[in-house]
Design an enzyme around this catalytic site. Structure first.
Site, PDB file in Angstrom:
ATOM      1  N   ASP A   8       0.594  -1.328   0.310  1.00 61.07           N
ATOM      2  CA  ASP A   8      -0.284  -0.314   0.578  1.00 61.07           C
ATOM      3  C   ASP A   8       0.281   1.805   0.331  1.00 61.07           C
ATOM      4  O   ASP A   8       1.492   1.818   0.798  1.00 61.07           O
ATOM      5  CB  ASP A   8      -0.979  -0.219   1.507  1.00 61.07           C
ATOM      6  CG  ASP A   8      -1.883  -1.449   1.782  1.00 61.07           C
ATOM      7  OD1 ASP A   8      -1.454  -2.214   0.877  1.00 61.07           O
ATOM      8  OD2 ASP A   8      -2.825  -1.225   2.148  1.00 61.07           O
ATOM      9  N   GLU A  39      -4.374   1.677  -2.374  1.00 59.73           N
ATOM     10  CA  GLU A  39      -5.683   2.511  -1.972  1.00 59.73           C
ATOM     11  C   GLU A  39      -5.494   3.077  -0.994  1.00 59.73           C
ATOM     12  O   GLU A  39      -6.182   4.199  -0.569  1.00 59.73           O
ATOM     13  CB  GLU A  39      -6.363   1.436  -1.798  1.00 59.73           C
ATOM     14  CG  GLU A  39      -5.273   0.752   0.347  1.00 59.73           C
ATOM     15  CD  GLU A  39      -5.973  -0.019   1.792  1.00 59.73           C
ATOM     16  OE1 GLU A  39      -7.417   0.215   1.258  1.00 59.73           O
ATOM     17  OE2 GLU A  39      -5.748  -0.221   2.355  1.00 59.73           O
ATOM     18  N   ASN A  40      -4.496   3.804  -0.814  1.00 54.34           N
ATOM     19  CA  ASN A  40      -4.154   5.138   0.246  1.00 54.34           C
ATOM     20  C   ASN A  40      -3.151   5.837  -0.591  1.00 54.34           C
ATOM     21  O   ASN A  40      -2.379   7.195   0.582  1.00 54.34           O
ATOM     22  CB  ASN A  40      -3.299   4.584   2.300  1.00 54.34           C
ATOM     23  CG  ASN A  40      -3.712   3.769   1.967  1.00 54.34           C
ATOM     24  OD1 ASN A  40      -3.759   2.045   2.161  1.00 54.34           O
ATOM     25  ND2 ASN A  40      -5.333   3.522   2.702  1.00 54.34           N
ATOM     26  N   ASN A  67     -10.200  -2.153   0.841  1.00 53.14           N
ATOM     27  CA  ASN A  67     -11.236  -0.905   1.376  1.00 53.14           C
ATOM     28  C   ASN A  67     -11.526   0.035   1.671  1.00 53.14           C
ATOM     29  O   ASN A  67     -12.637   1.107   1.593  1.00 53.14           O
ATOM     30  CB  ASN A  67     -11.413  -2.168   3.221  1.00 53.14           C
ATOM     31  CG  ASN A  67     -10.216  -1.364   3.786  1.00 53.14           C
ATOM     32  OD1 ASN A  67      -8.924  -2.286   2.771  1.00 53.14           O
ATOM     33  ND2 ASN A  67     -10.104  -0.694   4.370  1.00 53.14           N
ATOM     34  N   HIS A  68     -10.208   0.336   1.182  1.00 57.08           N
ATOM     35  CA  HIS A  68     -10.179   2.549   0.909  1.00 57.08           C
ATOM     36  C   HIS A  68     -10.643   2.860  -0.902  1.00 57.08           C
ATOM     37  O   HIS A  68     -10.016   4.360  -1.477  1.00 57.08           O
ATOM     38  CB  HIS A  68      -8.656   2.866   0.871  1.00 57.08           C
ATOM     39  CG  HIS A  68      -8.395   3.239   2.618  1.00 57.08           C
ATOM     40  ND1 HIS A  68      -9.670   3.554   3.429  1.00 57.08           N
ATOM     41  CD2 HIS A  68      -7.905   2.200   3.278  1.00 57.08           C
ATOM     42  CE1 HIS A  68      -9.154   4.402   4.817  1.00 57.08           C
ATOM     43  NE2 HIS A  68      -8.054   2.764   4.756  1.00 57.08           N
ATOM     44  N   HIS A 153      -6.088  -9.134  -0.345  1.00 59.23           N
ATOM     45  CA  HIS A 153      -6.743  -7.349   0.626  1.00 59.23           C
ATOM     46  C   HIS A 153      -7.061  -7.978   1.912  1.00 59.23           C
ATOM     47  O   HIS A 153      -8.537  -7.762   2.181  1.00 59.23           O
ATOM     48  CB  HIS A 153      -7.035  -6.336  -0.005  1.00 59.23           C
ATOM     49  CG  HIS A 153      -6.767  -4.681   0.968  1.00 59.23           C
ATOM     50  ND1 HIS A 153      -5.629  -4.577   0.667  1.00 59.23           N
ATOM     51  CD2 HIS A 153      -7.897  -4.371   1.977  1.00 59.23           C
ATOM     52  CE1 HIS A 153      -5.300  -3.222   1.047  1.00 59.23           C
ATOM     53  NE2 HIS A 153      -6.731  -3.047   1.845  1.00 59.23           N
ATOM     54  N   HIS A 178      -2.341  -4.769   3.115  1.00 57.64           N
ATOM     55  CA  HIS A 178      -3.563  -4.235   3.853  1.00 57.64           C
ATOM     56  C   HIS A 178      -3.340  -3.586   5.515  1.00 57.64           C
ATOM     57  O   HIS A 178      -3.533  -2.326   6.253  1.00 57.64           O
ATOM     58  CB  HIS A 178      -5.380  -4.683   4.696  1.00 57.64           C
ATOM     59  CG  HIS A 178      -5.909  -4.236   5.355  1.00 57.64           C
ATOM     60  ND1 HIS A 178      -7.115  -3.547   4.998  1.00 57.64           N
ATOM     61  CD2 HIS A 178      -6.401  -4.598   6.328  1.00 57.64           C
ATOM     62  CE1 HIS A 178      -7.699  -2.502   6.110  1.00 57.64           C
ATOM     63  NE2 HIS A 178      -7.508  -3.680   6.991  1.00 57.64           N
ATOM     64  N   HIS A 180      -0.047  -3.173   6.435  1.00 59.55           N
ATOM     65  CA  HIS A 180       0.719  -1.982   6.092  1.00 59.55           C
ATOM     66  C   HIS A 180       2.220  -2.534   7.185  1.00 59.55           C
ATOM     67  O   HIS A 180       3.371  -1.534   7.480  1.00 59.55           O
ATOM     68  CB  HIS A 180       0.694  -0.342   6.918  1.00 59.55           C
ATOM     69  CG  HIS A 180      -0.612   0.221   5.869  1.00 59.55           C
ATOM     70  ND1 HIS A 180      -1.217   1.431   5.779  1.00 59.55           N
ATOM     71  CD2 HIS A 180      -1.405  -0.451   4.913  1.00 59.55           C
ATOM     72  CE1 HIS A 180      -2.708   1.211   4.956  1.00 59.55           C
ATOM     73  NE2 HIS A 180      -2.333   0.717   4.301  1.00 59.55           N
TER      74      HIS A 180
HETATM   75 FE   LIG Z   1      -3.681   0.218   3.286  1.00 54.73          FE
HETATM   76 FE   LIG Z   2      -6.527  -1.828   3.317  1.00 52.39          FE
END
Ligand SMILES: [Fe+2]
Ligand SMILES: [Fe+2]
Length: 273
Positions: A8, A39-40, A67-68, A153, A178, A180
């Site tokens: 990520d 995603e981030n 999820n983001h 993820h 996910h 991190h």
């Molecule tokens: Fe993430």
């Molecule tokens: Fe995530």
């Protein structure tokens, strides 16, 4: 083939680490395919079109989400015209974008990239095992795809390990994202699939999961609303996994963790240098 997967991207430090280091690594290691979870990448929350283009221009062949995925509303629209940007494949039917795609790499290979989300301590989505099964059936490795990369993820290590073993022999790499935080369990499973429970993040590790540590600590201590969560802004570290595959079967021959930058102990695939 030589594959690189990075975890990520969190905010500007993660983006800078990718844009500054990836072009050189592509050349130095003669990478055939690079996949990055993004995603981030937009201020810690989701991705936008400009950042998506920036990551692809830096040398990514595909970008995965999680999820983001929809934190930036514009993603619901531009994902439809960006075949290299993937959201989890087990979202409900009718969700914009796609969860898997056969990607033409710059090196002339065809790599099936799948993004899937776990269900343990996460949103209750469709069965991730069945959803990935369907993609592998339509695009088998060694026949249609030169390599297969599955980004799982998910929160729970048990669910990620179960998926690694379930897809063992049918994918080049099953890698978690996910949390991190990179895990130290990168290996080739008995059926020939490379596996790592979590790739870690590309971001500033002097933080709590890439976000400024002061506000994060405060939220644990005082149960009151406070400032916005913002990415930590120190120098970013790249984190992920390097995989060398057999050109004929797509299965993994060897793997190495990749950690380049401050805070974490550095490591890289020395067999490529
Ligand atoms: Fe993430
Ligand atoms: Fe995530």
């Amino acid at each position: 083939m030589r594959l690189l997967f990075l975890g990520d991207i969190v905010g500007r430090p993660g983006r800078n680490a990718v844009t500054e280091r990836l072009p050189g690594l592509r050349d130095r290691w003669r990478l055939d395919c690079v996949v990055i979870n993004g995603e981030n990448s937009a201020g810690g929350f989701g991705i936008n079109e400009a950042i998506c283009d920036e990551i692809l221009a830096a040398g990514a062949d595909a970008i995965t989400l999680g999820n983001h995925s929809w934190d930036q509303r514009e993603t619901l629209v531009f994902i439809e015209r960006q075949p290299r940007l993937l959201r989890p494949v087990n979202y409900p039917q009718g969700t914009p974008g796609r969860g898997a795609n056969l990607i033409d790499t710059r090196s002339g290979h065809r790599v099936l990239v799948v993004n899937v989300m776990g269900r343990l301590y996460m949103d209750p989505l469709d069965d991730p095992f069945a959803a990935v099964d369907r993609e592998l059936e339509t695009c088998p490795m060694g026949q249609v795809a030169d390599a297969v990369i599955i980004d799982v993820h998910a929160e729970a290590t048990s669910e990620k390990e179960a998926m690694g073993h379930y897809f063992d022999g049918r994918a080049s790499l099953v890698v978690g994202t996910h949390t991190h935080v990179p895990t130290a369990d990168h290996r080739v499973l008995s059926g020939g699939t490379a596996y790592m429970s979590d790739a870690g993040m590309c971001g500033d590790y002097d933080s709590v999961l890439g976000m400024q540590k002061e506000e994060s600590i405060r939220r644990f201590i005082q149960k009151t609303p406070g400032a916005r969560m913002e990415p930590a802004l120190g120098e970013g570290t790249l984190s992920g996994i390097a995989v060398e595959t057999d050109d004929r079967t797509g299965l993994a021959r060897r793997v190495a963790a990749v950690r380049l930058g401050p805070n974490l102990e550095e490591t890289w695939p020395r067999f490529w240098d």
